[in-house]
Design a protein around this motif. Structure first.
Motif, PDB file in Angstrom:
ATOM      1  N   THR A  19      55.472 -21.281 -59.412  1.00 55.54           N
ATOM      2  CA  THR A  19      56.566 -21.115 -59.825  1.00 55.54           C
ATOM      3  C   THR A  19      57.324 -20.654 -58.749  1.00 55.54           C
ATOM      4  N   VAL A  20      56.368 -19.829 -58.008  1.00 56.71           N
ATOM      5  CA  VAL A  20      57.030 -18.009 -56.881  1.00 56.71           C
ATOM      6  C   VAL A  20      56.421 -18.586 -55.665  1.00 56.71           C
ATOM      7  N   VAL A  21      55.608 -20.001 -55.704  1.00 63.58           N
ATOM      8  CA  VAL A  21      55.368 -20.140 -54.002  1.00 63.58           C
ATOM      9  C   VAL A  21      56.123 -21.859 -53.655  1.00 63.58           C
ATOM     10  N   ALA A  22      56.705 -22.489 -54.630  1.00 65.47           N
ATOM     11  CA  ALA A  22      57.651 -22.884 -54.531  1.00 65.47           C
ATOM     12  C   ALA A  22      58.959 -22.619 -53.341  1.00 65.47           C
ATOM     13  N   ASN A  23      59.432 -21.544 -53.824  1.00 65.36           N
ATOM     14  CA  ASN A  23      60.805 -21.110 -53.063  1.00 65.36           C
ATOM     15  C   ASN A  23      59.935 -20.511 -51.497  1.00 65.36           C
ATOM     16  N   LEU A  24      59.046 -20.528 -51.545  1.00 62.57           N
ATOM     17  CA  LEU A  24      58.585 -19.311 -49.717  1.00 62.57           C
ATOM     18  C   LEU A  24      57.745 -20.606 -49.109  1.00 62.57           C
ATOM     19  N   CYS A  25      56.979 -20.888 -49.900  1.00 58.08           N
ATOM     20  CA  CYS A  25      56.533 -22.045 -48.811  1.00 58.08           C
ATOM     21  C   CYS A  25      56.340 -22.986 -49.513  1.00 58.08           C
ATOM     22  N   GLU A  26      56.656 -25.218 -48.019  1.00 51.49           N
ATOM     23  CA  GLU A  26      57.167 -26.057 -48.073  1.00 51.49           C
ATOM     24  C   GLU A  26      56.081 -26.374 -47.847  1.00 51.49           C
ATOM     25  N   GLY A  27      56.059 -28.102 -47.906  1.00 51.69           N
ATOM     26  CA  GLY A  27      55.681 -29.577 -48.225  1.00 51.69           C
ATOM     27  C   GLY A  27      56.183 -30.179 -47.026  1.00 51.69           C
ATOM     28  N   LEU A  28      55.582 -31.405 -46.653  1.00 60.46           N
ATOM     29  CA  LEU A  28      56.175 -32.342 -45.946  1.00 60.46           C
ATOM     30  C   LEU A  28      57.064 -32.930 -46.309  1.00 60.46           C
ATOM     31  N   MET A  29      57.349 -33.103 -48.069  1.00 55.97           N
ATOM     32  CA  MET A  29      57.775 -33.623 -48.432  1.00 55.97           C
ATOM     33  C   MET A  29      58.366 -32.731 -49.449  1.00 55.97           C
ATOM     34  N   GLN A  30      59.227 -33.621 -50.558  1.00 57.50           N
ATOM     35  CA  GLN A  30      59.420 -32.233 -51.331  1.00 57.50           C
ATOM     36  C   GLN A  30      60.226 -33.089 -52.444  1.00 57.50           C
ATOM     37  N   LEU A  31      59.770 -32.710 -53.773  1.00 59.43           N
ATOM     38  CA  LEU A  31      59.854 -33.219 -54.955  1.00 59.43           C
ATOM     39  C   LEU A  31      61.439 -32.737 -54.988  1.00 59.43           C
ATOM     40  N   GLN A  32      62.546 -33.779 -55.463  1.00 59.91           N
ATOM     41  CA  GLN A  32      63.775 -33.056 -55.985  1.00 59.91           C
ATOM     42  C   GLN A  32      63.741 -33.150 -57.561  1.00 59.91           C
ATOM     43  N   PRO A  33      65.458 -32.763 -57.735  1.00 55.73           N
ATOM     44  CA  PRO A  33      65.618 -32.155 -59.587  1.00 55.73           C
ATOM     45  C   PRO A  33      65.646 -33.189 -60.654  1.00 55.73           C
ATOM     46  N   ASP A  34      65.552 -34.996 -59.583  1.00 56.42           N
ATOM     47  CA  ASP A  34      66.222 -35.869 -60.172  1.00 56.42           C
ATOM     48  C   ASP A  34      64.350 -36.722 -60.185  1.00 56.42           C
TER      49      ASP A  34
END
Length: 544
Positions: free
Chosen positions: A74-89
């Protein structure tokens, strides 16, 4: 708590505006399919400061490859990023990779995005990407994601100035989905090597590219996220300058802090705080689309080892009552081991397959008939283990016990301290002498195939009762090699049918996301994406 899980988050095909419904009112929540939120109303302004809470406690590390549970992710999701990203939908989009090409289910070619910088101003390079992906394979790094999807990686190579190619040992159409998780997260190589053993701790921290950097980390109390003013993605720039995340775990204290406005928001608000928060004038309790599953896992011991017993218990258990009483209407009775709406593709196929499954209602006569096929001693009690600090698990097992009694079985709850309970997910010796245990599990990536593979595949990471079926293994392999979405969904439906016949787990309830927001804030997703999506970047001021 999830201790061992590689599974799948759903992709919803409905548009955001079509999925958004009304938040919970004081008359109680509504869990009709289209009432569950995907997101909250967008922010209309920026904030200097917002406060949040992590009800599961403080992160043990900020190292992405050690992020394998609620607090860390829940914290790291705001700091570090992946090659792809899961969207709210729940759709998946390119992120630190501009695009991905997959000529077959064993090859994934990522074009690395140019112009991205880490918080220290250093440019992200292809070398950083190679290093970060390679950390998953390095036993000295100790990735919590090692095994499963990672073990299937044959090679990771630079195949162009800004191109990285991943080759798999065996075809796997789910692989790209994992690039939204820490498996695909990129960190700065130079910083990781310089930090050494302190990496991810308050002393060493991390160096990433996300919309927030790490501010003050007051151990045992809170951690601050600071807006990254040079974030590469202007469309997802943080709307709040600083977000302070607290680590309050006591249900009453959480309810008090949220209902009085001392804290602006929280995901996963405890069940014990629902009545207080539903009546709060400071904010709103929202229910969101989730990919969580509460289930009973067999260990392969006792009467519960017989699939006929498991089927009879499921049919005799009033899952509707559990959803309405234990979860106070914030869950749906499970029909499958795949949580409702747990798919990213093949929607028509999956919905058709789900419609053919047995309903979730209680069926005592059917349960008695199913029990006739049992070949074990039915006089022995079935003991289901749960963490004693979580009393709602005892309530769930009590309802299972009521159904068991109606068909001539005996089910007994067995509470043990949470510190010991965690070992059930990692140590076979801890499961010895116990028949079953509870889990509050979740799917990580948007493919039911990935979740069922961990539960039913021979040697799967969540196959705790050593279930093995050659026909299932063949179907899992065939589905993994199938690139056509509808064809793959049809194969997964076949696996789901076997799962609901053999029941290595008994599905009980699909909880919704329980999100509380103060009246002054809005914008965050309400769906179950906050483990891999920068939710705090969307947090901002609400309309007055």
């Amino acid at each position: 708590m999830k201790k061992k899980a590689v599974a799948a988050l759903a992709v919803l095909t409905l548009a955001l505006t079509g999925c958004a419904g009304s938040p919970i009112g004081t008359d109680g929540p509504s869990l009709a399919k289209d009432d569950l939120l995907v997101t909250t109303p967008p922010a209309v302004g920026e904030l200097d400061l917002a406060t949040w809470n992590l009800p599961f406690g403080e992160p043990a590390s900020l190292d992405p490859i050690k992020a394998f549970n609620y607090p860390e992710n829940t914290v790291v999701a705001n700091l570090c990023e992946g090659l792809m990203q899961l969207q709210p939908d729940y759709s998946i989009t390119p992120n630190l990779a501009e695009k991905v090409d997959s000529p077959d289910a064993s090859t994934y070619v990522y074009t690395v995005r140019q112009g991205v910088t880490f918080w220290d101003g250093q440019p992200m390079t292809t070398e950083d990407v190679l290093f970060s992906l390679g950390r998953q394979l390095d036993p000295n790094e100790g990735s919590y994601w090692a095994g499963g999807i990672v073990d299937n990686i044959a090679s990771i190579d630079q195949t162009g100035d800004w191109e990285v190619t991943v080759k798999l040992k065996a075809p796997d159409a789910t692989f790209n989905s994992y690039m939204v998780t820490p498996v695909g997260t990129v960190v700065e190589k130079a910083h990781r090597e310089a930090a050494g053993e302190s990496y991810g701790t308050p002393a060493g921290l991390v160096m990433c590219t996300g919309p927030f950097s790490v501010g003050a980390w007051n151990e045992g109390q809170s951690i601050s996220l600071k807006r990254n003013a040079d974030y590469w993605n202007e469309d997802k720039a943080a709307k709040t300058a600083q977000v302070d995340i607290n680590f309050i775990v006591d249900s009453a204290a959480i309810a008090n802090a949220l209902s009085t406005g001392a804290i602006d928001g929280s995901y996963d608000v405890p069940l014990g705080s629902l009545s207080t928060l539903q009546n709060s004038t400071e904010g709103t309790l929202n229910l969101g689309r989730s990919l969580q599953l509460v289930a009973i896992i067999g260990t392969g011991n006792g009467a519960f080892a017989d699939p006929a017993v498991r089927k009879a218990l499921m049919m005799a258990t009033d899952r509707e009552a559990i959803s309405e009483t234990v979860f106070e209407g914030t869950a749906q009775a499970s029909r499958s081991l795949i949580p409702n709406n747990g798919w990213a593709y093949g929607t028509n196929e999956f919905e058709a397959g789900r419609d053919k499954l047995a309903p979730s209602g209680i069926d005592i006569d059917g349960a008695k008939e199913a029990l006739k096929a049992a070949t074990v001693d039915l006089t022995q009690p079935i003991k289901i283990v749960y963490p004693s600090e979580r009393s709602y698990y005892a309530d769930i097992i009590s309802e299972i016990s009521n159904g068991a009694a109606a068909i001539g079985l005996t089910v007994e709850p067995e509470g043990i301290p949470s510190a010991q309970f965690g070992a059930f997910f990692s140590d076979p010796k801890a499961r010895e002498g116990h028949d079953a245990f509870v889990t509050n599990n979740y799917m990580d990536v948007p493919d039911p195939l990935a979740f069922l593979r961990t539960i039913m595949g021979t040697g799967g990471s969540q196959n705790y009762n050593e279930y093995s079926n050659p026909a299932v293994d063949d179907l899992l392999a065939e589905a993994a090699a199938t690139t056509d979405d509808d064809d793959r969904a049809a194969l997964v439906n076949e696996i789901q049918d076997i799962a609901m016949a053999d029941l290595p787990w008994i599905p009980i309830a699909d909880p919704s996301v329980r999100l509380f927001l103060n009246n002054r804030v809005t914008g965050v997703p309400a769906s179950f994406v906050y483990l891999y999506y920068p939710w705090a970047a969307d947090l901002g001021a609400a309309a007055e």
